[in-house]
Design a protein around this motif. Structure first.
Motif, mmCIF file in Angstrom:
data_model
loop_
_atom_site.group_PDB
_atom_site.id
_atom_site.type_symbol
_atom_site.label_atom_id
_atom_site.label_comp_id
_atom_site.label_asym_id
_atom_site.label_seq_id
_atom_site.Cartn_x
_atom_site.Cartn_y
_atom_site.Cartn_z
ATOM 1 N N VAL B 87 13.207 11.371 -4.240
ATOM 2 C CA VAL B 87 12.002 11.929 -3.558
ATOM 3 C C VAL B 87 10.702 11.468 -4.221
ATOM 4 O O VAL B 87 9.947 10.993 -3.518
ATOM 5 N N LYS B 88 10.729 11.307 -5.639
ATOM 6 C CA LYS B 88 9.578 11.301 -6.321
ATOM 7 C C LYS B 88 9.254 9.560 -6.094
ATOM 8 O O LYS B 88 8.061 9.216 -5.495
ATOM 9 N N ALA B 89 10.361 8.690 -6.261
ATOM 10 C CA ALA B 89 9.964 7.428 -6.097
ATOM 11 C C ALA B 89 9.581 6.934 -4.619
ATOM 12 O O ALA B 89 8.670 6.017 -4.310
ATOM 13 N N THR B 90 10.304 7.632 -3.724
ATOM 14 C CA THR B 90 10.141 7.170 -2.197
ATOM 15 C C THR B 90 8.730 7.867 -1.785
ATOM 16 O O THR B 90 8.085 6.837 -1.174
ATOM 17 N N VAL B 91 8.203 8.888 -2.341
ATOM 18 C CA VAL B 91 6.956 9.493 -1.968
ATOM 19 C C VAL B 91 5.835 8.530 -2.383
ATOM 20 O O VAL B 91 4.922 8.328 -1.864
ATOM 21 N N ILE B 92 6.148 8.376 -3.802
ATOM 22 C CA ILE B 92 4.951 7.667 -4.365
ATOM 23 C C ILE B 92 4.788 6.257 -3.669
ATOM 24 O O ILE B 92 4.051 5.684 -3.261
ATOM 25 N N GLY B 93 5.913 5.543 -3.490
ATOM 26 C CA GLY B 93 5.812 4.145 -2.796
ATOM 27 C C GLY B 93 5.303 4.507 -1.360
ATOM 28 O O GLY B 93 4.598 3.573 -0.951
ATOM 29 N N LEU B 95 3.392 6.699 0.028
ATOM 30 C CA LEU B 95 2.263 7.046 0.287
ATOM 31 C C LEU B 95 1.208 5.912 -0.039
ATOM 32 O O LEU B 95 0.427 5.316 0.426
ATOM 33 N N GLY B 96 1.537 5.336 -1.344
ATOM 34 C CA GLY B 96 1.001 4.271 -1.656
ATOM 35 C C GLY B 96 0.880 2.937 -0.600
ATOM 36 O O GLY B 96 -0.070 2.690 -0.495
ATOM 37 N N GLY B 97 1.891 2.542 -0.097
ATOM 38 C CA GLY B 97 2.013 1.540 0.706
ATOM 39 C C GLY B 97 1.544 1.933 2.032
ATOM 40 O O GLY B 97 0.632 1.078 2.663
ATOM 41 N N SER B 104 -6.018 -1.437 4.338
ATOM 42 C CA SER B 104 -6.106 -2.804 4.521
ATOM 43 C C SER B 104 -6.354 -3.352 5.889
ATOM 44 O O SER B 104 -7.057 -3.940 6.452
ATOM 45 N N GLY B 105 -5.367 -2.835 6.812
ATOM 46 C CA GLY B 105 -5.562 -3.099 8.183
ATOM 47 C C GLY B 105 -6.738 -2.776 8.818
ATOM 48 O O GLY B 105 -7.168 -3.437 9.809
ATOM 49 N N LEU B 106 -7.562 -1.522 8.462
ATOM 50 C CA LEU B 106 -8.688 -1.084 9.100
ATOM 51 C C LEU B 106 -9.733 -2.027 8.613
ATOM 52 O O LEU B 106 -10.597 -2.502 9.476
ATOM 53 N N LEU B 107 -9.702 -2.558 7.140
ATOM 54 C CA LEU B 107 -10.882 -3.412 6.921
ATOM 55 C C LEU B 107 -10.841 -4.891 7.516
ATOM 56 O O LEU B 107 -11.774 -5.550 7.630
ATOM 57 N N LEU B 108 -9.442 -5.167 7.822
ATOM 58 C CA LEU B 108 -9.359 -6.379 8.585
ATOM 59 C C LEU B 108 -10.135 -6.307 9.841
ATOM 60 O O LEU B 108 -10.634 -7.420 10.424
ATOM 61 N N TRP B 109 -10.643 -5.127 10.323
ATOM 62 C CA TRP B 109 -11.678 -4.955 11.522
ATOM 63 C C TRP B 109 -12.792 -5.630 11.072
ATOM 64 O O TRP B 109 -13.323 -6.227 12.014
ATOM 65 N N PHE B 153 6.901 0.413 -1.744
ATOM 66 C CA PHE B 153 5.315 0.282 -1.452
ATOM 67 C C PHE B 153 5.406 -1.011 -0.532
ATOM 68 O O PHE B 153 4.943 -1.030 0.582
ATOM 69 N N ILE B 154 6.201 -1.928 -0.707
ATOM 70 C CA ILE B 154 6.117 -3.096 -0.016
ATOM 71 C C ILE B 154 6.609 -3.034 1.362
ATOM 72 O O ILE B 154 6.267 -3.307 2.265
ATOM 73 N N ALA B 155 7.707 -2.254 1.402
ATOM 74 C CA ALA B 155 8.413 -2.052 2.818
ATOM 75 C C ALA B 155 7.572 -1.442 3.615
ATOM 76 O O ALA B 155 7.256 -1.525 4.778
ATOM 77 N N THR B 156 6.498 -0.509 3.131
ATOM 78 C CA THR B 156 5.587 0.297 3.960
ATOM 79 C C THR B 156 4.349 -0.411 4.149
ATOM 80 O O THR B 156 3.702 -0.138 5.269
ATOM 81 N N PHE B 157 3.834 -1.115 3.021
ATOM 82 C CA PHE B 157 2.659 -1.568 3.049
ATOM 83 C C PHE B 157 2.256 -2.378 4.544
ATOM 84 O O PHE B 157 1.408 -2.237 5.126
ATOM 85 N N VAL B 158 3.263 -3.303 4.506
ATOM 86 C CA VAL B 158 3.180 -4.437 5.465
ATOM 87 C C VAL B 158 3.124 -3.626 6.973
ATOM 88 O O VAL B 158 2.267 -3.964 7.768
#
Lengths: 279, 276
Positions: B87-93, B95-97, B104-109, B153-158
């Motif tokens: 849970v800890k690793a999943t939630v941190i990754g 939320l962060g991602g 980042s997506g919003l700033l691309l606007w 993080f990587i999986a969710t960030f993109v």
């Protein structure tokens, strides 16, 4: 431009000032399409809008009326020509003296009616309390006080348009541009709202330019009507109307004998172009 | 503020439920009862099958065995340790991602040119199964929690970046014009229009990302780890301890549902306007 000016010899019960509020001089606009061809949308619009008058722009659909509005409110630049505003404040953006109301109310669904209406004030940096006080004041005056805390989805089309009008008025622009504000409403609501809007705008002493393709609406509401040609747009004819001002009601204006005469004349103006367009 | 106003009236509302509301509640209760019946039937059939030797508990596990295994793991504290690690690793990754990705997506606007240039990269990265990066990530960050966080993080960030960027680009130009006609500056258009208008997209990315973060997390634990539910499942699978594998799978399900409920609660809170 030899736009024939016809006078219907109406004695104004409340004569409007004759000073010019906006003067459009030889406005021209060409766009470049995807293939790089130049498309001429507006050929030459020369028109004086008088102070505190209600003028309608009637023309065939797609004739570049909205482009004209976008130019007046400085959302886009004209290719040529100039726009002269009587109360020109050089340091200010031209748009700040001009309010804009569209066919769709464009209320933000995530804001309450109160927050939607105060948007313009908020953008100019007024404090939240100040915005809300003024917005609430306006809303109560125009029968939306009970809906201040509601979200737009809870309101009927007519009420939403009224809220959109208040949003436009609250920043106190001198000139209001209405871009087919009634065309998404049902007929009854439309008749009621026409009357309401005319009386609200007159009460505030605003100069109003209305775009519509509804000839009847134009006659019922306006002091003057400018009929435009098919694209590339020019002013074809100008009509003096003033029925709404004379009767103090758009609905009564519709029962005047001159209503039908004007309707036929304007229809003829448009029809010729439709015929010309087909050939 | 409004909750203070409505609080005193709500108990009264509860007492005077209309017949229609009572009926709706009854239906929900009945549905839940049926769900319990289905689960009970499956467990009963399974256990009966095992008891009468139709089902091989060595290959399938058995409800009684799973219960016993779960009890044992709870008492030893292993279940809690592994669940919390995951849970800890999943939630941190996650939320962060998701948060940084959405930003980042919003700033691309703001920067249409950059968005256009980056677009194919984002699409390509989005299509790539992020778990394929796991061996590299583990080489770089070790087999501890940090590599799992990085994977989630990587999986969710993109996904978050792409969704927020697409959402912000679908905003009606008339709304932007309206803001401009009211004298809004670019930054005001961003904060007062683009961000709230993109929120429904962002929240849907969050919902998708729960699944993606868990896949990356468990995948990473399968490849190399010393704790976590993925570790528990993988190790017990190799030992043919199917009952323990089931316990791990069920715990994962609970985690996924819990995360989903949290996101729906946030969504409900954020989009109270759409329910009127």
């Amino acid at each position: 431009m030899n736009a024939a000016v016809r006078t219907a010899a109406i004695s104004d019960t409340e004569p409007y000032k004759q000073e010019v509020a906006i003067s459009l001089k030889h406005l021209r606009k060409t766009f470049e399409d995807e293939d790089g061809n130049l498309v001429e949308v507006i050929r030459d619009i020369t028109l004086d809008v008088r102070e505190k008058e209600f003028i309608s722009i009637v023309g065939p659909s797609g004739c570049g009326k909205t482009t004209m509005f976008n130019i007046i409110s400085s959302l886009i630049e004209p290719s040529d020509g100039e726009i002269i505003l009587r109360k020109w404040r050089p340091k200010e953006r031209r748009g700040s003296q001009i309010g804009y109301m569209l066919q769709r109310d464009l209320l933000f669904p995530w804001r309450t009616i109160l927050d939607n209406v105060s948007l313009g004030l908020e953008l100019s940096g007024a404090s939240k309390a100040e915005c809300h006080d003024k917005a609430y004041d306006y809303l109560s005056r125009y029968g939306l006080g009970d809906f201040a805390k509601a979200y737009p989805s809870a309101l009927s089309g007519g009420m939403r348009q009224r809220a959109a009008l208040i949003r436009t008025l609250i920043t106190d622009p001198d000139i209001i541009l209405l871009d087919e504000p009634f065309s998404a409403l049902d007929y009854q609501t439309r008749l009621v709202l026409e009357d309401e809007i005319v009386s609200i705008l007159r009460e505030f002493g605003k100069t109003v330019v209305l775009i519509t393709h509804d000839i009847g609406e134009a006659i019922a509401m306006s002091d003057r009507i400018a009929v435009m040609t098919q694209r590339p747009t020019m002013v074809k004819n100008l009509y003096d109307v003033g029925l709404a001002r004379q009767y103090g009601s758009c609905i009564k204006a519709r029962s005047d004998a001159r209503y039908q005469t004007l309707f036929d004349e304007i229809w003829a103006d448009l029809d010729i172009q439709l015929g010309a367009h087909r050939s | 503020m409004s909750t203070v106003l409505t609080a005193p009236s709500s108990p009264a509302v509860k007492k005077t439920r209309t017949p229609r509301q009572r009926r709706a509640r009854q239906i929900i209760l009945q549905d839940n009862a049926w769900r319990c019946v289905i689960i009970g039937l499956i467990l009963l059939l399974w256990q009966t099958g095992v008891d009468h030797k139709f089902i091989d508990p060595f290959l399938m596990g058995s409800p009684a065995g799973i219960g016993a295994e779960a009890w044992r793991m709870m008492l030893s504290g292993q279940l809690l340790t592994d669940t919390m690690a995951t849970v800890k690793a999943t939630v941190i990754g996650f939320l962060g991602g998701s948060i940084l990705g959405s930003l980042s997506g919003l700033l691309l606007w703001y920067c249409k040119r950059l968005a256009r240039i980056l677009d194919p990269f984002l699409i390509a990265l989005n299509g790539l199964p992020k778990i394929s990066l796991a061996p590299m990530i583990i080489i770089w960050f070790g087999s501890g929690m940090f590599s799992k966080v990085a994977l989630a993080f990587i999986a969710t960030f993109v996904v978050a970046t792409l969704t927020a960027y697409q959402g912000s680009h679908q905003i009606d130009q008339s709304l932007v014009n309206l803001m401009r006609s009211l004298g809004a500056k670019q930054q005001q258009i961003f904060t007062k229009l683009v961000v709230p208008a993109t929120m429904p997209w962002i929240i849907s990315a969050f919902r998708l990302n729960i699944g993606f973060a868990l896949i990356a997390e468990i995948g990473g634990e399968f490849i190399s780890s010393d704790t976590g539910l993925g570790h528990l499942i993988f190790v017990n699978g190799n030992l043919f301890n199917l009952n323990a594998v089931w316990v791990g799978v069920l715990a994962l399900m609970v985690v996924a549902v819990a995360l989903y409920l949290v996101v729906s609660q946030v969504e409900k809170h954020l989009f109270s306007w759409s329910r009127q």
